[in-house]
Design an enzyme around this catalytic site. Structure first.
Site, mmCIF file in Angstrom:
data_model
loop_
_atom_site.group_PDB
_atom_site.id
_atom_site.type_symbol
_atom_site.label_atom_id
_atom_site.label_comp_id
_atom_site.label_asym_id
_atom_site.label_seq_id
_atom_site.Cartn_x
_atom_site.Cartn_y
_atom_site.Cartn_z
ATOM 1 N N ARG A 6 -3.165 3.022 8.602
ATOM 2 C CA ARG A 6 -3.470 1.879 7.736
ATOM 3 C C ARG A 6 -2.317 0.891 7.761
ATOM 4 O O ARG A 6 -1.168 1.281 7.659
ATOM 5 C CB ARG A 6 -3.689 2.365 6.300
ATOM 6 C CG ARG A 6 -4.494 3.638 6.225
ATOM 7 C CD ARG A 6 -4.510 4.231 4.820
ATOM 8 N NE ARG A 6 -5.218 3.378 3.866
ATOM 9 C CZ ARG A 6 -5.293 3.660 2.565
ATOM 10 N NH1 ARG A 6 -4.679 4.725 2.068
ATOM 11 N NH2 ARG A 6 -5.951 2.856 1.769
ATOM 12 N N ARG A 65 -3.627 -1.136 -6.389
ATOM 13 C CA ARG A 65 -2.782 -2.336 -6.338
ATOM 14 C C ARG A 65 -3.200 -3.249 -7.477
ATOM 15 O O ARG A 65 -4.308 -3.098 -8.011
ATOM 16 C CB ARG A 65 -2.951 -3.055 -5.003
ATOM 17 C CG ARG A 65 -4.369 -3.538 -4.789
ATOM 18 C CD ARG A 65 -4.559 -4.220 -3.463
ATOM 19 N NE ARG A 65 -5.983 -4.264 -3.150
ATOM 20 C CZ ARG A 65 -6.478 -4.590 -1.975
ATOM 21 N NH1 ARG A 65 -5.687 -4.890 -0.986
ATOM 22 N NH2 ARG A 65 -7.780 -4.622 -1.774
ATOM 23 N N LYS A 96 0.837 -1.199 0.000
ATOM 24 C CA LYS A 96 0.000 0.000 0.000
ATOM 25 C C LYS A 96 0.873 1.251 0.000
ATOM 26 O O LYS A 96 0.641 2.187 -0.776
ATOM 27 C CB LYS A 96 -0.911 -0.030 1.230
ATOM 28 C CG LYS A 96 -2.081 0.903 1.140
ATOM 29 C CD LYS A 96 -2.966 0.801 2.389
ATOM 30 C CE LYS A 96 -3.738 -0.495 2.425
ATOM 31 N NZ LYS A 96 -4.378 -0.748 3.730
ATOM 32 N N MET A 137 -4.400 -5.614 10.847
ATOM 33 C CA MET A 137 -5.257 -4.672 11.541
ATOM 34 C C MET A 137 -6.096 -3.862 10.560
ATOM 35 O O MET A 137 -5.605 -3.426 9.535
ATOM 36 C CB MET A 137 -4.423 -3.710 12.384
ATOM 37 C CG MET A 137 -5.295 -2.882 13.297
ATOM 38 S SD MET A 137 -4.478 -1.424 13.936
ATOM 39 C CE MET A 137 -4.743 -0.290 12.595
ATOM 40 N N TYR A 175 9.725 -35.369 -20.525
ATOM 41 C CA TYR A 175 8.295 -35.117 -20.312
ATOM 42 C C TYR A 175 7.906 -35.325 -18.854
ATOM 43 O O TYR A 175 8.634 -35.957 -18.083
ATOM 44 C CB TYR A 175 7.444 -36.027 -21.204
ATOM 45 C CG TYR A 175 7.508 -37.489 -20.812
ATOM 46 C CD1 TYR A 175 6.656 -38.005 -19.835
ATOM 47 C CD2 TYR A 175 8.424 -38.346 -21.406
ATOM 48 C CE1 TYR A 175 6.726 -39.330 -19.447
ATOM 49 C CE2 TYR A 175 8.496 -39.678 -21.024
ATOM 50 C CZ TYR A 175 7.653 -40.163 -20.044
ATOM 51 O OH TYR A 175 7.730 -41.470 -19.657
ATOM 52 N N SER A 179 11.282 -43.831 -16.320
ATOM 53 C CA SER A 179 10.200 -42.985 -15.844
ATOM 54 C C SER A 179 10.282 -42.988 -14.330
ATOM 55 O O SER A 179 10.188 -44.044 -13.700
ATOM 56 C CB SER A 179 8.853 -43.526 -16.316
ATOM 57 O OG SER A 179 7.816 -42.764 -15.746
ATOM 58 N N ARG A 182 -1.740 -48.101 -16.561
ATOM 59 C CA ARG A 182 -1.636 -49.179 -15.583
ATOM 60 C C ARG A 182 -2.477 -50.365 -16.023
ATOM 61 O O ARG A 182 -3.695 -50.260 -16.129
ATOM 62 C CB ARG A 182 -2.105 -48.700 -14.209
ATOM 63 C CG ARG A 182 -1.066 -47.902 -13.461
ATOM 64 C CD ARG A 182 -1.694 -47.123 -12.363
ATOM 65 N NE ARG A 182 -2.656 -46.197 -12.966
ATOM 66 C CZ ARG A 182 -3.142 -45.134 -12.356
ATOM 67 N NH1 ARG A 182 -2.807 -44.886 -11.130
ATOM 68 N NH2 ARG A 182 -3.993 -44.339 -12.970
ATOM 69 N N HIS A 217 -15.475 -8.721 1.766
ATOM 70 C CA HIS A 217 -14.386 -9.602 2.186
ATOM 71 C C HIS A 217 -14.526 -10.988 1.569
ATOM 72 O O HIS A 217 -13.578 -11.533 0.995
ATOM 73 C CB HIS A 217 -14.375 -9.685 3.716
ATOM 74 C CG HIS A 217 -13.333 -10.617 4.265
ATOM 75 N ND1 HIS A 217 -13.625 -11.904 4.645
ATOM 76 C CD2 HIS A 217 -12.011 -10.453 4.443
ATOM 77 C CE1 HIS A 217 -12.511 -12.484 5.063
ATOM 78 N NE2 HIS A 217 -11.515 -11.627 4.958
ATOM 79 N N GLY A 228 -5.694 -10.610 7.247
ATOM 80 C CA GLY A 228 -5.551 -10.821 8.694
ATOM 81 C C GLY A 228 -5.017 -9.614 9.442
ATOM 82 O O GLY A 228 -5.002 -9.591 10.669
ATOM 83 N N CYS A 246 6.221 -40.111 -13.810
ATOM 84 C CA CYS A 246 4.793 -40.383 -13.707
ATOM 85 C C CYS A 246 4.411 -40.270 -12.241
ATOM 86 O O CYS A 246 5.269 -40.145 -11.388
ATOM 87 C CB CYS A 246 4.456 -41.747 -14.283
ATOM 88 S SG CYS A 246 5.435 -43.090 -13.618
HETATM 89 P P1 ADP Z 1 -7.689 -2.230 3.461
HETATM 90 O O1 ADP Z 1 -6.303 -2.694 3.528
HETATM 91 O O2 ADP Z 1 -8.629 -3.073 4.226
HETATM 92 O O3 ADP Z 1 -8.124 -1.936 2.079
HETATM 93 P P2 ADP Z 1 -7.384 0.597 3.832
HETATM 94 O O4 ADP Z 1 -6.211 1.059 4.585
HETATM 95 O O5 ADP Z 1 -7.327 0.724 2.374
HETATM 96 O O6 ADP Z 1 -7.720 -0.867 4.279
HETATM 97 O O7 ADP Z 1 -8.602 1.384 4.371
HETATM 98 C C1 ADP Z 1 -9.896 1.063 4.045
HETATM 99 C C2 ADP Z 1 -10.660 2.256 3.588
HETATM 100 O O8 ADP Z 1 -10.560 3.307 4.530
HETATM 101 C C3 ADP Z 1 -10.153 2.864 2.322
HETATM 102 O O9 ADP Z 1 -10.638 2.217 1.205
HETATM 103 C C4 ADP Z 1 -10.702 4.272 2.412
HETATM 104 O O10 ADP Z 1 -12.021 4.290 1.968
HETATM 105 C C5 ADP Z 1 -10.655 4.527 3.880
HETATM 106 N N1 ADP Z 1 -9.510 5.377 4.192
HETATM 107 C C6 ADP Z 1 -8.269 5.026 4.548
HETATM 108 N N2 ADP Z 1 -7.491 6.095 4.709
HETATM 109 C C7 ADP Z 1 -8.255 7.167 4.434
HETATM 110 C C8 ADP Z 1 -8.026 8.575 4.391
HETATM 111 N N3 ADP Z 1 -6.841 9.074 4.680
HETATM 112 N N4 ADP Z 1 -9.045 9.354 4.052
HETATM 113 C C9 ADP Z 1 -10.249 8.844 3.757
HETATM 114 N N5 ADP Z 1 -10.542 7.544 3.772
HETATM 115 C C10 ADP Z 1 -9.552 6.713 4.108
HETATM 116 MG MG MG Z 2 -7.837 -0.599 0.921
#
Ligand code: ADP
Ligand code: MG
Ligand code: MG
Length: 948
Positions: free
Chosen positions: A105, A372, A32, A116, A890, A803, A597, A490, A114, A870
């Site tokens: 983030r 991404r 990110k 935060m 092969y 083989s 076989r 999710h 998984g 095989c």
């Molecule tokens: P994830 O890894 O779960 O995608 P993010 O870090 O992308 O988590 O955060 C999820 C959402 O939180 C983002 O898609 C966005 O909508 C919101 N968000 C994160 N940072 C900001 C920010 N600085 N301003 C506004 N919205 C934010």
């Molecule tokens: Mg995100």
């Protein structure tokens, strides 16, 4: 120790048209962070990204190496970075008059469910909120932001990352959600946006009391305290249970660590002119080339993903059954949409791949919050690779590498039988988040899914929505069905990554306890069977038949596989025992049979008579009796082999002589025993004695394979005669056949010589009988006993081909019984004593040495020795790559793995070219143009194969 901790750069800034980092720095900045830097700072992009900074993964490493503390210099680097954010934003963090708010983030190298969850609105406190109200002129907005912060912070920072176990399984988030829902109900509100300022104010007060009561702490009322709490929580979450679980499934190394991104807030919840959304530059569900996404007006952050309200489509193409009547972003705000559309196009062009993007619009102004490489399912991956190659966005090698061989499994995925579907009414309809069909018994929790699957049950996990806690159960389930959430929820994201059948947002079902009730009145209880069509989003009651798909109709697939065949040099054959399997495998691109076989004809359909004759042969006590039984058996064996060789039309067919231990064929049923005794003209006592005589203590290492042919040469003789006559006749009929006779379980060349003498005699007899000069064939052996690999130079004196029977080679090399490994393998994998199940993927370190030695020594004796493998390893991508590197001719695998093996083979060839290019000096490398090198190399390999 390169640089001392005190001199190191731990914080990388981005924003205002500049960035310290860039996209190539994923290891340090996480995915990110690196992409935020790229979007903000790359001269070709300079997109509107809210300013912020990334705290590096090095800090995470330091944190765990130093008893969860930070490098001393970190604080001042953060403070400095914050000052530049403040300058760009014209606000101050923690300021009473004009407060700057931040998000915290997480961000590892690869996105990890998984980790935060993001905490938004950090920096809002009792002291700063008035400043936010004054500046925005919107008290409702300010209090909405505040109550979100309190909820998120309590949940992800204080409770989850703090490692607090919720009492009675009810987390603080859930408790707060209930309070919120109760308030909405009491006031008669439908959606969150109906809540008034006064409501929100009272909620904040209530929430803080709940925090104190349940978490026994105060909510931090100071901006820097909140920020550093959030940062620490991200690092702590790296070793949280969910993250650790996800890493072990996805094989992400524990050492990587996570980065933390701190970014200025922009607000999608500032009224009707604001929104937040998620989009893809192409449709990740089917790969079609159009902009695809969803958004929510007056919302913040995860609202889109969490499925609180039904998200609206960004354009007409993105509409689905739930959202078809909602207003698109394109219509609502054409200017913003146009800007977003042009950004998405630039991003895809810049990255040369489909992007998954997150954006927020604050009062008409667009901000990019993430991009991404987007996850996609197998069909979409194939489609995009083929399309992007045609669009000249990527070259052929890249197109091939864009598809993970195992992703092809999805294209081969069974579908619900269309005929059955046409006549059955679905009980519910949801959104098609993961294609293919699936059947299974319903379970309602991740734990149940895991437990039932461990007992061998096929289950479908049904939940309101999934969260990272459910990952283990989702993995074990055949399919996932959720009643809430959209195409970007999710469950949809995770299923897409795995290529699992998945239906989300199925609002026509309601889950209550261990039951789901459908809108049409149907009730489905735990353990009941249901069937899902993930391609259309349909749910059916009961167990529907599954049927195969027709790959030839998939144009993108055929185009991609054409490229694959240009690159791959190692052949791909199949393991097939019947004309039907052989035909299927040829459709999938098999170039021959690597393992036929003989004993299969004694199982299954039409096997009654041959099995009876085989038993008669086994129970015979004299050679005469045995020959009489074998004579009767001969016709069946010949017919069987002829049928399969006919389908192969001259492609090589490796036929293994009878292998399994004899006692496996002894009947248990009394009636069958009597029949056998009668046929042999003996009484039951004698028959039982003969059966007892066959008993072995360790049949795996007993009287099987070539050992049978040594004891009873007439058994070998009959099989060889059948093979040669079948092949000779086909050749005379101008149908062509190329049998490769393979002697199993050998460990010394003398065994091979012994059987070869029989072969030579029978060969002469058959040629004479058919009046032909020759019958094309090869005579070779399986290498499956370590001793045979060690003496490969000798074995190759007689064998035309090897083989590698890697199943037995692994069993005997490790001393692990194939049939008993289940008892201890989980402990080996769990305790990291073994990285992989060696029966799934070749143990390259150990068993691989035996193979390498065997190939080298064999070819030292016979340079054109043909070598293959095989056993199911032949369909495992990593093993295929290994075989390529070993210079085998092969690999062979089951029909359905053939496309996967072909793709893996192309990957292996491309990887080899790339590493050769790297190693070669600059001038030489120019000549090795990827496109030209591939066919040249292939021709060379073919020459070797032809020479034999
Ligand atoms: P994830 O890894 O779960 O995608 P993010 O870090 O992308 O988590 O955060 C999820 C959402 O939180 C983002 O898609 C966005 O909508 C919101 N968000 C994160 N940072 C900001 C920010 N600085 N301003 C506004 N919205 C934010
Ligand atoms: Mg995100
Ligand atoms: Mg998230």
């Amino acid at each position: 120790m390169a640089t001392k901790a005190k001199d190191k750069k731990y914080v990388y800034s981005f924003g205002g048209g500049k960035a310290d980092g860039n996209e190539s720095m994923k290891n340090l900045l996480g995915g990110k962070g690196a992409n935020l830097a790229e979007m903000a700072g790359n001269p070709n992009l300079k997109l509107p990204v809210p300013p912020g900074f990334t705290i590096t993964t090095d800090v995470c490493t330091y944190y765990y190496d130093n008893k969860r503390t930070y490098p001393a210099i970190l604080k001042s680097q953060i403070e400095k970075a914050m000052v530049s954010v403040e300058k760009i934003m014209g606000k101050k963090f923690g300021d009473v008059k004009n407060p700057l708010l931040m998000s915290v983030r997480s961000g590892a190298r690869k996105s990890m469910p998984g980790m935060m969850d993001t905490v938004l609105n950090i920096g809002l406190t009792e002291k700063t909120i008035q400043g936010l109200i004054d500046n925005s002129g919107d008290a409702r907005f300010a209090y909405d932001a505040y109550r979100r912060l309190v909820m998120m912070y309590a949940d992800v920072v204080m409770e989850k990352a703090g490692g607090l176990e919720p009492a009675e399984g009810k987390g603080i988030r859930k408790i707060m959600d209930e309070v919120l829902e109760d308030l909405k109900k009491e006031k008669g509100y439908k959606i969150d946006t109906d809540l008034t300022v006064e409501d929100l104010k009272s909620l904040v007060v209530e929430f803080k009391k709940l925090i104190k009561k349940h978490l026994k702490q105060e909510f931090p009322e100071d901006a820097w305290g909140q920020l550093m709490g959030g940062v620490g929580a991200v690092f702590a979450s790296w070793n949280g249970k969910r993250a650790v679980e996800y890493r072990s499934i996805e094989r992400i190394p524990d050492e990587w660590g996570t980065a933390v991104n701190v970014q200025a807030m922009v607000f999608g919840n500032m009224g009707e002119g604001s929104c937040t959304g998620v989009a893809f530059t192409r449709n990740p569900g089917n790969g079609e080339n159009y902009f695809y996404g969803e958004y929510l007006v007056n919302a913040q952050g995860e609202d889109v993903v969490a499925g609180i309200r039904t998200p609206s489509p960004i354009n007409d193409k993105s509409k689905n059954d739930h959202s078809k009547d909602l207003v698109t972003l394109q219509k609502l705000s054409p200017k913003v949409y146009k800007e977003l559309d042009s950004i998405q196009k630039r991003l895809e062009k810049h990255y040369h791949d489909m992007q998954d993007i997150e954006f927020t619009v604050e009062q008409g102004k667009l901000f990019m919050l993430q991009c991404r490489v987007g996850k996609r399912n197998g069909s979409a991956a194939v489609r995009m690779a083929a399309d992007m190659y045609k669009e000249k966005m990527i070259d052929a090698a890249t197109a091939i590498q864009r598809v993970n061989p195992n992703q092809l499994v999805e294209l081969l995925l069974p579908m619900l039988d269309p005929k059955a579907e046409a006549t059955t009414k679905p009980i519910a309809k949801g959104l098609p988040a993961g294609p293919g069909g699936a059947i299974g018994r319903v379970v309602f929790s991740s734990e149940d899914a895991v437990a039932w699957a461990a007992k061998g049950e096929k289950v479908i996990l049904v939940r309101e929505e999934t969260s990272p806690e459910d990952v283990d159960g989702m993995h074990k389930a055949q399919a996932i069905l959720t009643s809430k959430g959209g195409m970007t929820s999710h469950a949809a994201l995770v299923a897409r990554g795995w290529g699992k059948c998945c239906i989300v947002g199925c609002s026509e079902i309601e889950i209550s306890g261990k039951k789901m009730i459908c809108k049409d009145g149907h009730e489905v209880k735990e353990g009941d069977w249901i069937s899902l069509n993930g391609t259309k989003g349909l749910v059916y009651e009961g167990m529907m038949a599954l049927s195969d798909v027709d790959l030839a109709k998939n144009k993108a697939y055929t185009e991609l596989m054409k490229l694959v065949d240009k690159y791959k040099t190692i052949g791909v054959r199949t393991n097939a025992d019947t004309p039907k399997d052989a035909k299927q495998a040829i459709e999938f691109g098999a170039e021959g049979i690597g393992l036929f076989r003989t004993e299969h004809m004694f199982y299954g359909e039409g096997s009654d008579r041959p099995l009876f004759l085989l038993r008669k042969m086994i129970m015979s006590s004299t050679e005469e009796e045995r020959r009489a039984a074998l004579d009767q058996l001969f016709g069946f064996v010949k017919k069987d082999m002829k049928a399969t060789m006919a389908v192969m039309k001259g492609k090589p067919v490796t036929i293994r002589l009878l292998d399994p231990p004899l006692h496996e064929f002894v009947p248990h049923d009394k009636h069958k025993l009597e029949e056998l005794a009668n046929a042999l003209g003996i009484n039951m006592d004698i028959l039982k004695k003969r059966i007892d005589g066959l008993h072995e203590n360790n049949p795996m290492l007993g009287h099987r394979g070539v050992r049978l042919g040594i004891t009873y040469p007439e058994i070998t003789e009959m099989q060889i005669r059948a093979i040669l006559e079948a092949a000779g006749e086909l050749n005379k009929e101008k149908a062509k056949a190329l049998p490769e006779i393979m002697v199993p379980v050998t460990c010394t060349v003398e065994e091979l010589d012994h059987q070869k003498a029989i072969f030579d005699r029978v060969y002469a007899e058959v040629c004479k009988k058919l009046k032909v000069k020759s019958i094309p064939h090869l005579y070779g052996t399986m290498i499956e006993i370590p001793r045979a690999a060690l003496l490969a130079d000798k074995m190759a004196q007689t064998a035309d081909f090897f083989s590698f029977g890697t199943n037995d080679l692994t069993q005997m090399g490790f001393g692990f019984s194939r049939d008993d490994i289940g008892g201890f393998l989980p402990d080996y994998l769990g305790g990291k004593i073994l990285a992989d199940d060696p029966f799934q993927t070749i143990d390259q370190d150990g068993i691989g040495q035996l193979i390498k030695y065997g190939v080298e020594r064999g070819r030292a004796t016979k340079p054109n020795l043909k070598v293959g493998i095989c056993g199911e390893h032949g369909g495992d991508p990593e093993s295929v790559k290994f075989c390529h590197r070993m210079g085998m001719n092969y690999v062979s695998c089951s029909p359905f793995r053939v496309p996967i093996a072909r793709l893996a083979a192309a990957h292996a060839a491309i990887e080899e070219q790339k590493s050769a290019k790297k190693a070669a000096p600059k001038k030489a490398s120019k000549k090795v143009v990827a496109k030209k090198a591939a066919p040249a190399k292939k021709a060379a390999a073919k020459k070797v194969a032809k020479k034999r």
